[in-house]
Structures are given as structure tokens and as C-alpha cells.
Design a protein around this motif. Structure first.
Motif, mmCIF file in Angstrom:
data_model
loop_
_atom_site.group_PDB
_atom_site.id
_atom_site.type_symbol
_atom_site.label_atom_id
_atom_site.label_comp_id
_atom_site.label_asym_id
_atom_site.label_seq_id
_atom_site.Cartn_x
_atom_site.Cartn_y
_atom_site.Cartn_z
ATOM 1 N N VAL A 1 -9.999 25.136 36.300
ATOM 2 C CA VAL A 1 -9.616 22.981 35.998
ATOM 3 C C VAL A 1 -8.267 22.254 36.699
ATOM 4 N N ALA A 2 -7.452 23.184 36.368
ATOM 5 C CA ALA A 2 -5.541 23.106 36.724
ATOM 6 C C ALA A 2 -5.599 22.784 38.637
ATOM 7 N N GLY B 1 -3.513 17.102 27.287
ATOM 8 C CA GLY B 1 -4.392 17.999 25.508
ATOM 9 C C GLY B 1 -4.123 18.330 25.129
ATOM 10 N N VAL B 2 -5.113 19.739 25.749
ATOM 11 C CA VAL B 2 -4.700 21.262 25.013
ATOM 12 C C VAL B 2 -3.197 21.338 25.208
ATOM 13 N N LEU B 3 -2.147 21.461 26.118
ATOM 14 C CA LEU B 3 -1.233 21.851 26.400
ATOM 15 C C LEU B 3 -0.145 21.069 25.123
ATOM 16 N N VAL B 4 -0.646 19.963 25.058
ATOM 17 C CA VAL B 4 1.004 19.130 24.253
ATOM 18 C C VAL B 4 -0.366 19.586 22.357
ATOM 19 N N THR C 1 -10.010 34.676 26.873
ATOM 20 C CA THR C 1 -9.613 34.870 28.310
ATOM 21 C C THR C 1 -10.635 33.604 28.730
ATOM 22 N N LEU C 2 -11.980 33.833 29.035
ATOM 23 C CA LEU C 2 -13.379 32.781 29.568
ATOM 24 C C LEU C 2 -12.422 31.187 28.739
ATOM 25 N N ARG C 3 -11.821 31.057 28.161
ATOM 26 C CA ARG C 3 -11.873 29.338 28.070
ATOM 27 C C ARG C 3 -10.158 29.728 29.004
ATOM 28 N N THR D 1 -10.911 39.943 16.900
ATOM 29 C CA THR D 1 -10.174 40.123 17.885
ATOM 30 C C THR D 1 -11.166 38.986 18.917
ATOM 31 N N ARG D 2 -10.497 37.912 19.587
ATOM 32 C CA ARG D 2 -11.411 37.191 20.173
ATOM 33 C C ARG D 2 -10.903 37.098 22.018
#
Lengths: 157, 253
Positions: A134-135, A20-23, A125-127, A119-120
Motif C-alpha cells: 500500500v505504501a 492510522g496504523v503508524l500513529v 509478516t503478511l500484515r 508466535t504469530r
């Protein structure tokens, strides 16, 4: 439930999350190709001739890998590809952070410069690190439920 | 050893051999499936990437003979307008839809123009247009195109006046719907651009491709956000009137 019953469902959840995130991330980069080019250029990592091909090609890779994860085809290979993508993104973000660039990562379209203090890098980076873990877990245990190609996946011991 | 035991042993050997053969066949099938799957996946990825590159390159390309406005900065990169003749160069990268640019103009715009009028600085305006949306009817692009039309028709002093009018009347980025073409034409007239083609050139986006190229050029200059201000090549971090004045004084030495 026993752990060998839970694990395939966890793998399914991982597939849906990463896919979902990638798409979404890939698809959001298509409507404004000029902005995608500027976002890639803002990292100041690539020579100019490579900027546009990466800006246009990387989202396509994200979408294809994401769709494979959502559908459950070649899950292990797609999980490895996702991990590689996350490492690439992390290298970009951390290097921008280290060089003191004031940019938005452009992870979900947009991108480019932001005002100082906006900037975040830490959350980005954490995300991406969480998604990388997970991958990697999915690459280790790719056997999952609701996968189109589940019969083709060799059963994992 | 009895005959029956020998037969039994032979049967077991044959069965074991067959099982091994079946396992090898299955392994071979799995291997073939993996190879086929891998090849198909690689082809899909390559095709997707190539198609994306071709389509997006087509969408971002601009005509090689794109119309360029007149009165551009002499010796510039082809995308800037200069006002003044002062020794210190102040490069200003702005988008007419950008609220932070309006904040900069409100805070330091008049100071900058005073410095230019007193002969201390040359202002180089680098227009960018990256805040187009369907909601504002691509206002960033329409505004910069209109500004280029004004400069082309009436000179860079008129550009500056038009620029000030657009910031004074900037529509809200989130809720506004951009100034209409009619409003742009009327501000252009106020700024002194009264040529007969002005209205048509504003409405027809005659410098549309030039606007795209200008935005790309700013990105190549290392600028990806607005406002970005350089005083003699050094980026200004304090975008207040005092910050600007101090930087100009330091640059003048």
C-alpha cells in the motif's frame, strides 16, 4: 466513476490506513519505555548501546510519518518513509522467525517472548507486507483528496 | 518574406521565450518548495526523535546509588537470590503476577524444592516485574520489592517461603487487583520477616529502582518472558515436574 476520479480517493484511503496504523503503533510504545527497550532487545539484532535510542526514537518517527500521512503533507516522502519502515520491520520479524526466536513483534507496544506455538510470525509478516505494498502504491500515486497540502503536490500524470 | 510575416514570427518567438521563462520560474518555485518542505520535515523528524529519546531515557533511568537488598547470591549479578548448595544450578526467571509462572510453580515447584533440599540443585531466583498495570496497582513491582525486603531481612529461605505464598495466593492477572501492601506485609511475617522496617520498606518500595534494574538485567540475559528456567545454563523446554527432574538428572550426569 472514471479511474482518474477514483484513484485520488483510493490514495486518501491508503493515507488514512497507513497513517492510522503508524500513529497508533507509535503512540502505544510511549507509555512503558522500559517495555519498549525489552521488546527491541528481544530481537537480538542491535548492540546494547543502540537498543534504547531505537526503542525510543523509532516510535517518534512512526508518529511523525503517520501524522504527515493523516494530514496529507509531503505524502510521497511520507509514503516512501513508511515503505522503508515496513522493510525494517519485516527484516526484524523474518530474521527473528528464521533464528527460531519465540518473540512477539512488539509492533503495537508490549513485545518480548511468547510461549512456543504462540508466535504469530506469519500473520505479522503478511500484515507488514500488505502495508508495504500500500505504501509503495501511495508513493507512486500520491495525489489524493482531503490533503492539507494538495495544492503543493505536483499533479501526477 | 513580407514585413508582417517577419513581425508575426518575431512575436511568436518572444511568446515562446516568455512561456519557457514562466515554466522555468514555476519549476524553480516547485523545486524551492520541495527543498524547504524536505528540510522542514527532516528537522521535525530529528526534533521528535531527540525529544523522545531524552524524555524516555529520563523515565527509564534509575538512581546510580539505588538501594540493593542484602543476602543476594554470592558472585551473582546483583539481582538474584540463591537457595541450596547443590551442584546443578537451576535459574528461574519469574514475575509474581505471571499466570504461567504460577502454573509452573503448581506443576514443578515442589519437585524443584525437593531437589534443592536433597542437595541436588541450587535454585537461583531471578525476579522480574513487567506485568505492572494501573488495574493491579503495579503489583509485579510491589511483589518483587516485598520479596527483596523479606530476603534482606530474613534470608533466602524466607524469600523462598514468601515466593511460594505469593504464588499460592496469586491474584488473577486480568481481573485481580493485585495483593494489597497489607497482604504483602502479612505474608512477609508468615515467611519469617519480622524486622521493624519490613512493613515500611514494603510500602515505600525501598527497592523500587533495584526492581527496575533487575527486570532490565533479565532482558539482557536474553530472557523476555516468564517463566524461563535454565538447568545448568540450558533452557528447560518441558516445564513439567518430570521435565525438570529429567533435565536435572541429565545435568548431574
Amino acid at each position: 466513476m472514471r479511474s482518474d476520479e477514483v484513484r485520488p480517493w483510493l490514495a486518501t484511503a491508503a493515507r488514512l490506513l497507513l497513517g492510522g496504523v503508524l500513529v497508533v503503533a507509535g503512540a502505544l510504545k510511549f507509555p512503558d519505555p522500559a517495555a519498549a527497550v525489552r521488546a527491541v532487545r528481544a530481537y537480538q539484532l542491535l548492540p546494547e548501546p543502540l537498543v534504547a535510542p531505537v526503542a525510543f526514537g523509532l516510535p517518534a518517527v512512526e508518529v511523525v510519518v503517520g501524522l504527515a500521512l493523516l494530514a496529507g503533507v509531503l505524502v510521497r516522502a511520507a509514503a516512501v518513509a513508511t515503505a522503508v519502515l515496513m522493510v525494517v520491520f519485516l527484516v526484524g520479524i523474518v530474521s527473528a522467525w528464521a533464528r527460531g526466536l519465540q518473540i512477539d513483534c512488539g509492533c503495537f507496544g508490549g513485545g518480548g517472548q511468547v510461549a512456543a506455538g504462540e508466535t504469530r510470525y506469519l500473520s505479522e509478516t503478511l500484515r507488514d507486507t500488505a502495508l508495504l505494498l500500500v505504501a509503495l502504491a501511495l508513493a507512486r500515486w500520491p495525489h489524493s483528496r482531503l490533503a492539507l497540502a494538495s495544492r503543493l503536490e505536483p499533479a501526477t500524470p | 518574406m513580407s514585413t508582417s510575416t517577419k513581425k508575426e514570427a518575431a512575436r511568436q518567438r518572444i511568446a515562446a521565450k516568455r512561456a519557457a521563462e514562466a515554466a522555468a520560474r514555476a519549476a524553480e518555485q516547485r523545486r524551492r518548495r520541495t527543498v524547504v518542505g524536505g528540510v522542514v520535515a527532516a528537522v521535525v523528524v530529528v526534533v521528535a526523535v531527540v525529544v523522545a529519546i531524552v524524555v524516555q531515557t529520563g523515565r527509564t533511568s534509575t538512581a546510580a546509588d539505588a538501594a540493593s537488598p542484602g543476602n543476594l547470591s554470592a558472585g551473582g549479578n546483583g539481582y538474584t537470590f540463591s537457595v541450596g548448595t547443590g551442584p546443578v544450578t537451576v535459574d528461574v526467571y519469574e514475575d509474581f503476577q505471571c499466570p504461567n509462572c504460577k502454573a509452573f510453580e503448581d506443576a514443578a515447584g515442589s519437585t524443584l524444592e525437593q531437589l534443592q533440599q536433597s542437595g541436588a540443585v541450587t535454585i537461583v531466583y531471578h525476579g522480574m516485574a513487567f506485568l505492572d498495570s494501573s488495574r493491579n496497582d503495579d503489583y509485579s513491582t510491589r511483589a518483587l520489592n516485598a520479596a527483596a525486603v523479606v530476603a534482606s531481612d530474613a534470608g533466602t529461605a524466607a524469600y523462598q517461603q514468601f515466593h511460594d505464598l505469593l504464588y499460592a495466593n496469586q491474584p488473577d492477572e486480568q481481573t485481580g487487583s493485585g495483593l494489597t501492601d497489607d497482604q504483602l506485609v502479612s505474608y512477609a511475617e508468615q515467611a519469617g520477616a519480622t524486622g521493624e522496617d519490613v512493613a515500611t520498606d514494603i510500602r515505600d518500595l525501598v527497592y523500587g529502582d533495584w526492581v527496575k534494574d533487575a527486570t532490565d538485567q533479565a532482558s539482557k540475559d536474553g530472557v523476555t518472558g516468564t517463566p524461563t528456567v535454565f538447568v545448568d545454563g540450558t533452557q528447560l523446554s518441558d516445564l513439567s515436574a518430570d521435565g525438570l527432574r529429567t533435565a536435572v538428572e541429565d545435568a548431574a550426569g
